[in-house]
Design a protein around this motif. Sequence first.
Motif, mmCIF file in Angstrom:
data_model
loop_
_atom_site.group_PDB
_atom_site.id
_atom_site.type_symbol
_atom_site.label_atom_id
_atom_site.label_comp_id
_atom_site.label_asym_id
_atom_site.label_seq_id
_atom_site.Cartn_x
_atom_site.Cartn_y
_atom_site.Cartn_z
ATOM 1 N N LEU A 5 0.769 -1.201 0.108
ATOM 2 C CA LEU A 5 -0.015 -0.043 -0.080
ATOM 3 C C LEU A 5 0.881 1.333 -0.060
ATOM 4 C CD1 LEU A 5 -2.353 -1.290 2.819
ATOM 5 C CD2 LEU A 5 -2.874 -1.081 0.354
ATOM 6 N N ARG B 181 -5.586 10.597 -1.541
ATOM 7 C CA ARG B 181 -6.399 9.989 -2.743
ATOM 8 C C ARG B 181 -6.257 11.007 -3.843
ATOM 9 N NH1 ARG B 181 -12.087 7.196 -0.671
ATOM 10 N NH2 ARG B 181 -10.953 5.537 0.796
ATOM 11 N N LEU C 40 -4.718 -5.912 -5.098
ATOM 12 C CA LEU C 40 -5.881 -5.535 -4.130
ATOM 13 C C LEU C 40 -6.957 -6.277 -4.340
ATOM 14 C CD1 LEU C 40 -5.255 -1.662 -3.647
ATOM 15 C CD2 LEU C 40 -5.032 -3.545 -1.827
ATOM 16 N N GLN D 5 -10.279 -8.029 -2.130
ATOM 17 C CA GLN D 5 -11.579 -7.953 -2.364
ATOM 18 C C GLN D 5 -12.235 -9.158 -2.542
ATOM 19 O OE1 GLN D 5 -10.682 -4.989 -5.328
ATOM 20 N NE2 GLN D 5 -11.991 -3.215 -4.071
ATOM 21 N N ILE E 250 -10.415 0.330 0.984
ATOM 22 C CA ILE E 250 -10.436 0.151 -0.559
ATOM 23 C C ILE E 250 -11.598 -0.923 -0.838
ATOM 24 C CG2 ILE E 250 -7.918 0.179 -0.791
ATOM 25 C CD1 ILE E 250 -8.079 -2.779 -1.308
ATOM 26 N N GLU E 251 -12.473 -1.223 0.086
ATOM 27 C CA GLU E 251 -13.562 -2.170 -0.459
ATOM 28 C C GLU E 251 -14.611 -1.717 0.307
ATOM 29 O OE1 GLU E 251 -14.364 -4.240 -2.414
ATOM 30 O OE2 GLU E 251 -16.161 -4.955 -1.464
#
Lengths: 184, 184, 184, 184
Positions: free
Chosen positions: C47, D14, D59, D63, D93-94
Amino acid sequence: VKGLFVPVILGTARPGRRSEAVAQHVVDVIKRRDASTQLIDVADFGLVATATPGRGLDLAVYQEMMEDADGVVVVAPEYNHGYPGELKLLLDIESHSYRRKPVGIVSVSSGLLGGARMAEQLRLVTGALGMVTVTPSVHVTNVADATEGDGDLFPPSLQAVLETMLGEVEWYAARLRGGETPPS
Amino acid sequence: VKGLFVPVILGTARPGRRSEAVAQHVVDVIKRRDASTQLIDVADFGLVATATPGRGLDLAVYQEMMEDADGVVVVAPEYNHGYPGELKLLLDIESHSYRRKPVGIVSVSSGLLGGARMAEQLRLVTGALGMVTVTPSVHVTNVADATEGDGDLFPPSLQAVLETMLGEVEWYAARLRGGETPPS
Amino acid sequence: VKGLFVPVILGTARPGRRSEAVAQHVVDVIKRRDASTQLIDVADFGLVATATPGRGLDLAVYQEMMEDADGVVVVAPEYNHGYPGELKLLLDIESHSYRRKPVGIVSVSSGLLGGARMAEQLRLVTGALGMVTVTPSVHVTNVADATEGDGDLFPPSLQAVLETMLGEVEWYAARLRGGETPPS
Amino acid sequence: VKGLFVPVILGTARPGRRSEAVAQHVVDVIKRRDASTQLIDVADFGLVATATPGRGLDLAVYQEMMEDADGVVVVAPEYNHGYPGELKLLLDIESHSYRRKPVGIVSVSSGLLGGARMAEQLRLVTGALGMVTVTPSVHVTNVADATEGDGDLFPPSLQAVLETMLGEVEWYAARLRGGETPPS
């Protein structure tokens, strides 16, 4: 430090409270440090949390209702980012019948943030009580305007959140009912 | 949903409370959704937060003491991860005199975690009241053992934390005194 | 329970992390209970918290700036009621230079509640860091509208809160400066 | 106020972040108030949250695992009363696959309080993610002693709490599975 006044608030009125010995020790230490102090005991103020003194329901009524409940909704205002003391007094008198029951929170505020901070603190308490706090909460903003006539207490977008929240409470209630005896 | 019982707790007893209209609306919606419900009003239970009913100090005594205080220490147990309702009732009756005064928290628990979760919730409340909550908190664990004779309420390591915390309260008190009139 | 898949998230990537042994134990127990599981290690996902990979400032730059600061303002959005991970990573790399310095929080949200819940969680972190978190926070709502042209990012009422908050940071900064050496 | 240095931390990296405009405005206001300031952008430091740079899992792996999970356990240390930044990065992220799945928290600390404060903050995040956070949490204290050989990472009393907590996760997982399609 000389010249400073540092009172100690003893924040429980429960019979048999053990915090009293702790508070007394803190008072002693503050004196030894040469500051002046005084014990402020919440039990001394006869705080009564009621707007309708006549009713005086027995607390057993509340406990039976929690026993019977499949789910619960709590509606409460935010005071200083926390929940009202009288709400906490009531929640704390019961312990077993909350377990594995869903709860939805409706927070109320005269400001713009709708009591969202109170809802977060309350969520930690309902979690500690063993309840499933559903994710959507309902935050009522500007409540003074709405209840004094002009505004709309539940405009359509807020009404929709309320229905979603109640739907979640019902969904969990139906799933978890009889939760005390897990399937073998 | 038919067959579910979802009572609504109205969590404030303040005169003029506006959450009542909100709670009534929620009750109506639950009925319309075909679940059964009932309003549980905290004001109906005559909750009295006092172990010493005789004393009945006037709340003005508390307000004067807060006015005079240079700093404050709050000692309180943790109930269900939160603060006792009677403590919140007392804190909420005053608003102006807390501002820019340091406060130290002593949390008390019969368990191993010393009420650390209560201290965090209380810290958010004292922050909302305008106080400076000093960083070290004192967490008293296993209080039942200590007060029932065997243990030591404040073993040396905990006593050291208490002294450090009081030192911080005093340091801020000395610095911030007269804080209401910032230097021009 | 057979048939259930219950993965375990190991939530730290720090070298020397001790939670790894704990997570491994939990994995073993879940297997022994006949559920299936897997270790999800946050360290495995590489990350990277950066939108501008080119810059790569040294963390010492941050530490020096905190050393020099008389007060700090943190501006951050709310994600899932909490603070962004990258903010926490940055705050956690420093420990001493925050002490006794005021901090103001500006929370940002695309919704109506302005990130007030994030501000409360962050306030507990800045408290743990030894900072004085000033009472007024600034909550920016509907940020998407404002930054996409139509709205006003800081309408007059919010601008006033911002000025009040900065005034508090400055007031404490002036009072507390040199705080590391309390007056004898 | 002249002579004060009040830097502004922009706490998100972000892409498309809207807090940048807010932070820029705060910088401008501080300058106008005659203090000196500087923007500290978390995105500038290339924060990488990984101890094992080689692995670099996608990632999507995470998920998928969350999609498949019937329940989750999170093991994490407490840093400054909060959760590690890298854990928050991963959780954020999920969004969809967490819903109505139970989660248990294991907090880890080198101190005596076992990370209980982190567990409370994390509980608010997992609540926001739509998960059911089971009531018992596991708090591992003094982890340094235990992992460095002498102590016992999970003495019998803590092991019992762990089993109870896992039992709750399993109980809810079995009840709530298929939760996305409520029974008609």
